[in-house]
Design an enzyme around this catalytic site. Structure first.
Site, mmCIF file in Angstrom:
data_model
loop_
_atom_site.group_PDB
_atom_site.id
_atom_site.type_symbol
_atom_site.label_atom_id
_atom_site.label_comp_id
_atom_site.label_asym_id
_atom_site.label_seq_id
_atom_site.Cartn_x
_atom_site.Cartn_y
_atom_site.Cartn_z
ATOM 1 N N ASN A 1 0.805 -1.235 0.000
ATOM 2 C CA ASN A 1 0.000 0.000 0.000
ATOM 3 C C ASN A 1 0.838 1.285 0.000
ATOM 4 O OD1 ASN A 1 0.643 -0.838 2.651
ATOM 5 N ND2 ASN A 1 -0.925 0.484 3.484
ATOM 6 N N GLU B 1 3.503 -5.062 12.275
ATOM 7 C CA GLU B 1 2.555 -3.965 12.074
ATOM 8 C C GLU B 1 1.454 -4.533 11.189
ATOM 9 O OE1 GLU B 1 5.109 -0.824 10.628
ATOM 10 O OE2 GLU B 1 6.029 -0.600 12.593
ATOM 11 N N CYS C 1 -3.156 1.382 6.444
ATOM 12 C CA CYS C 1 -3.594 0.612 7.621
ATOM 13 C C CYS C 1 -4.243 1.517 8.656
ATOM 14 C CB CYS C 1 -2.410 -0.109 8.234
ATOM 15 S SG CYS C 1 -1.110 1.039 8.724
ATOM 16 N N GLU D 1 7.738 0.311 16.669
ATOM 17 C CA GLU D 1 8.930 0.797 15.976
ATOM 18 C C GLU D 1 8.847 2.323 15.964
ATOM 19 O OE1 GLU D 1 10.479 -1.310 12.615
ATOM 20 O OE2 GLU D 1 9.284 -3.090 13.034
HETATM 21 P P1 NAD Z 1 -0.178 -9.535 3.216
HETATM 22 O O1 NAD Z 1 -0.089 -10.002 4.623
HETATM 23 O O2 NAD Z 1 -0.985 -10.313 2.270
HETATM 24 O O3 NAD Z 1 1.282 -9.453 2.566
HETATM 25 C C1 NAD Z 1 2.299 -8.654 3.127
HETATM 26 C C2 NAD Z 1 3.646 -9.221 2.716
HETATM 27 O O4 NAD Z 1 3.798 -10.513 3.287
HETATM 28 C C3 NAD Z 1 3.828 -9.403 1.210
HETATM 29 O O5 NAD Z 1 5.157 -9.096 0.891
HETATM 30 C C4 NAD Z 1 3.555 -10.887 1.015
HETATM 31 O O6 NAD Z 1 4.209 -11.430 -0.104
HETATM 32 C C5 NAD Z 1 4.124 -11.466 2.289
HETATM 33 N N1 NAD Z 1 3.538 -12.727 2.732
HETATM 34 C C6 NAD Z 1 2.259 -13.147 2.597
HETATM 35 N N2 NAD Z 1 2.109 -14.357 3.174
HETATM 36 C C7 NAD Z 1 3.316 -14.699 3.691
HETATM 37 C C8 NAD Z 1 3.803 -15.831 4.397
HETATM 38 N N3 NAD Z 1 3.020 -16.857 4.711
HETATM 39 N N4 NAD Z 1 5.098 -15.852 4.773
HETATM 40 C C9 NAD Z 1 5.908 -14.816 4.475
HETATM 41 N N5 NAD Z 1 5.511 -13.730 3.798
HETATM 42 C C10 NAD Z 1 4.225 -13.657 3.421
HETATM 43 O O7 NAD Z 1 -0.656 -8.021 3.297
HETATM 44 P P2 NAD Z 1 -0.966 -7.023 2.082
HETATM 45 O O8 NAD Z 1 -2.250 -7.449 1.429
HETATM 46 O O9 NAD Z 1 0.246 -6.884 1.255
HETATM 47 O O10 NAD Z 1 -1.187 -5.639 2.850
HETATM 48 C C11 NAD Z 1 -2.415 -5.205 3.341
HETATM 49 C C12 NAD Z 1 -2.512 -5.465 4.826
HETATM 50 O O11 NAD Z 1 -1.398 -4.895 5.488
HETATM 51 C C13 NAD Z 1 -3.722 -4.835 5.468
HETATM 52 O O12 NAD Z 1 -4.266 -5.746 6.402
HETATM 53 C C14 NAD Z 1 -3.154 -3.635 6.199
HETATM 54 O O13 NAD Z 1 -3.912 -3.184 7.294
HETATM 55 C C15 NAD Z 1 -1.830 -4.151 6.624
HETATM 56 N N6 NAD Z 1 -0.892 -3.050 6.890
HETATM 57 C C16 NAD Z 1 -0.565 -2.743 8.181
HETATM 58 C C17 NAD Z 1 0.296 -1.683 8.460
HETATM 59 C C18 NAD Z 1 0.664 -1.275 9.867
HETATM 60 O O14 NAD Z 1 1.588 -0.475 10.012
HETATM 61 N N7 NAD Z 1 -0.004 -1.767 10.896
HETATM 62 C C19 NAD Z 1 0.824 -0.952 7.416
HETATM 63 C C20 NAD Z 1 0.458 -1.287 6.108
HETATM 64 C C21 NAD Z 1 -0.399 -2.347 5.844
HETATM 65 O O1 6OD Z 2 4.172 6.165 8.977
HETATM 66 C C1 6OD Z 2 4.657 5.069 9.275
HETATM 67 O O2 6OD Z 2 5.748 4.944 9.825
HETATM 68 C C2 6OD Z 2 3.895 3.864 8.995
HETATM 69 N N1 6OD Z 2 4.457 2.707 9.407
HETATM 70 C C3 6OD Z 2 2.711 3.936 8.359
HETATM 71 C C4 6OD Z 2 1.920 2.831 8.085
HETATM 72 C C5 6OD Z 2 0.855 2.946 7.281
HETATM 73 C C6 6OD Z 2 0.040 1.825 6.959
HETATM 74 O O3 6OD Z 2 -0.464 1.591 5.902
#
Ligand code: NAD
Ligand code: 6OD
Length: 486
Positions: free
Chosen positions: A155, A254, A288, A467
């Site tokens: 994202n 995260e 997120c 972090e």
């Molecule tokens: P995802 O979990 O599908 O994938 C994230 C990464 O993990 C990708 O690089 C993917 O290839 C890898 N991956 C997937 N399964 C794996 C496994 N079994 N082992 C190792 N690696 C694996 O997430 P996404 O669809 O790419 O991102 C969207 C999600 O991320 C949403 O739920 C969003 O809320 C969350 N997100 C959280 C934060 C935060 O800071 N809390 C920030 C951004 C996105």
């Molecule tokens: O601003 C940041 O440091 C951070 N980790 C943002 C995350 C955004 C989620 O999509």
């Protein structure tokens, strides 16, 4: 055949592989690049290269040498910022102005900030009494974790990738890092920058691929990886945590969110509508931290819903390179199908669709893109799936509340606990609520305003650990206590 080729970067060299996959531009639905998927063997090679770097000069590097490398990387991103913007827009379809103002400058800022943080980091020191009266000194030193596996989502590709790579290197680790399969572009440019600025071989290794059965799983299951830092879905985090249990390796997570905004009648109305619209629709709702649950104090509920829907209707959606475009597509066809499932489910659960709920008419080259309408719902029960599950699209539900206690109860009624924004001119109330809402991040009268020295992370299903600033140093290093008998 696309002209752009995204290769792995292992031990200072760009590496092709026998298996490639297409990188799709979500604003057109067309393949824009060919990506070389790293095999488990190549991931293992990267892990060995990282270990080798730790045994070489990088392992004995001074803080200033590491900080200087990070500064050179930041300068390298700045020098090529338009290349980074083009790759980020190509991979995500986000409006060019967003990539220029948020993603790319923040990528450089992550390196510059952690260079400064490591330069100025200090340890703990205690003067301790001893029976002989001469005393002892206790002080701490930091040592790297070792080889750190970095796995990031699609994202905010460069922002989230560099947010973990920069502090890991600042602390003296070597990394094996995998961007999302959806967004390999800026991570590959970053590898080029590492090569251009003379990073020692093996310090930064980039592998491309998917999660299960691919490069992601290979990083997680490699016994040569000493710690794992991951951003992505909560479910993926749970899987990784189980695999990291083997070897009791530290993890920093995260994860997902279902964030609330609490809007009080005493808020600055126009600024709040703008703020909540931004927090619901920025990056097509794919942050997120985005707000998907809006709770509004009853006296201003109707006026607020109307104004928020007005902002959604006015959004300019389309070609991410066109001037004035505010919203690009969702990341993929699959993700749009998921979000549309929620758009249908909301109706089945009894929502009133105040605006949106479908696919916009987009002409020209972008007709094949994964665009979707920004959407506002009302009328759902608090236990509806659309109120409880993360959609990760440009959609929010608005519900009235009658008093502060109810607002807190509704905000906390979630298995997630990432962020909450509170909108009120009564800062005493805002401060009081900040202590009562079960999340890692509270914003008062703003949203996604970031100081990189502050702790970042979530409670409940939204993550594990923090972090940012010294909290990143705590994860990416082993803190060692030294006790000196005087
Ligand atoms: P995802 O979990 O599908 O994938 C994230 C990464 O993990 C990708 O690089 C993917 O290839 C890898 N991956 C997937 N399964 C794996 C496994 N079994 N082992 C190792 N690696 C694996 O997430 P996404 O669809 O790419 O991102 C969207 C999600 O991320 C949403 O739920 C969003 O809320 C969350 N997100 C959280 C934060 C935060 O800071 N809390 C920030 C951004 C996105
Ligand atoms: O601003 C940041 O440091 C951070 N980790 C943002 C995350 C955004 C989620 O999509």
């Amino acid at each position: 055949m696309p002209e752009i080729d995204y290769r792995n970067f292992v031990n200072g060299r760009f590496v092709e592989s026998g298996s490639t996959f297409g990188d799709v531009d979500p604003s057109t639905g067309k393949v824009r690049a060919r990506v070389h998927e790293a095999s488990a063997a190549l991931v293992e090679e990267a892990v060995h290269a990282a270990r080798g770097a730790l045994r070489g000069p990088w392992g004995a590097s001074t803080i200033e040498e590491r900080a200087a490398l990070l500064d050179r990387v930041a300068d390298g991103i700045d020098r090529r910022s338009e290349d980074f913007v083009a790759a980020e827009v190509g991979d995500t379809g986000k409006p060019v102005e967003l990539a220029r103002s948020l993603d790319v400058p923040r990528g450089a800022a992550n390196f510059r900030t952690f260079a400064n943080i490591i330069r100025t980091a200090s340890g703990e020191m205690y003067e301790s009494p001893t029976p002989d009266g001469r005393g002892a000194l206790n002080y701490t030193i930091r040592r790297p974790l070792g080889v750190v596996g970095v796995i990031s989502p699609w994202n905010l590709p460069l922002l989230l990738f560099s947010w973990k790579v920069a502090p890991a290197l600042a602390c003296g680790n070597a990394v094996v890092a995998k961007p999302s399969e959806e967004t390999p572009g800026t991570a590959t440019l970053l590898a080029e920058v590492f090569a251009e600025v003379g990073a020692p071989d093996g310090v930064f290794n980039l592998v491309h691929g998917f999660g299960p059965g691919s490069a992601g799983e290979a990083i997680v299951t490699s016994t040569g990886v000493d710690g794992l830092t991951f951003t992505g879905e909560s479910k993926t985090g749970a899987t990784i945590m189980q695999q990291a249990a083997d070897g009791v390796r530290p993890v920093s997570f995260e994860l997902g969110g279902k964030n609330a905004a609490l809007v009080f009648a005493d808020c600055d109305f126009e600024a709040t509508v703008d703020g909540v619209a931004r927090s619901s629709f920025l990056n097509t709702g794919q942050v997120c931290l985005c707000t998907e649950r809006v709770y509004v104090e009853r006296p201003i509920f109707d006026r607020f819903v109307e104004a928020l829907a007005g902002r959604a209707k006015a959004m300019r959606i389309g070609d991410p390179w066109a001037e004035g475009i505010q919203m690009g597509p969702l990341i993929s066809q699959k993700h749009r199908e998921k979000v549309l499932t929620y758009y249908d489910l909301a109706k089945a659960e009894g929502a009133e669709v105040v605006t949106g709920g479908g696919i916009p008419d987009i002409a020209g080259e972008q007709a094949g893109g994964w665009f979707i309408e920004p959407t506002v719902w009302t009328g759902l029960r608090q236990d509806a799936r659309c109120i409880q599950e993360e959609v990760f699209g440009p959609v929010c539900h608005v519900m009235p509340f009658d008093d502060e206690a109810e607002a807190v109860r509704l905000a906390n009624d979630s298995k997630y606990g990432l962020a909450c924004s509170v909108w009120t001119t009564n800062l005493t109330r805002g401060h009081r609520l900040a202590g009562l809402i079960d999340v890692g991040l509270v914003w008062l009268n703003t949203w996604f305003l970031r100081d990189l020295r502050t702790p970042f992370g979530g409670a409940k299903l939204s993550g594990l650990g923090r972090e940012g600033g010294r909290h990143s140093l705590d994860f990416y290093s082993e803190l060692r206590n030294v006790c000196v008998k005087l």
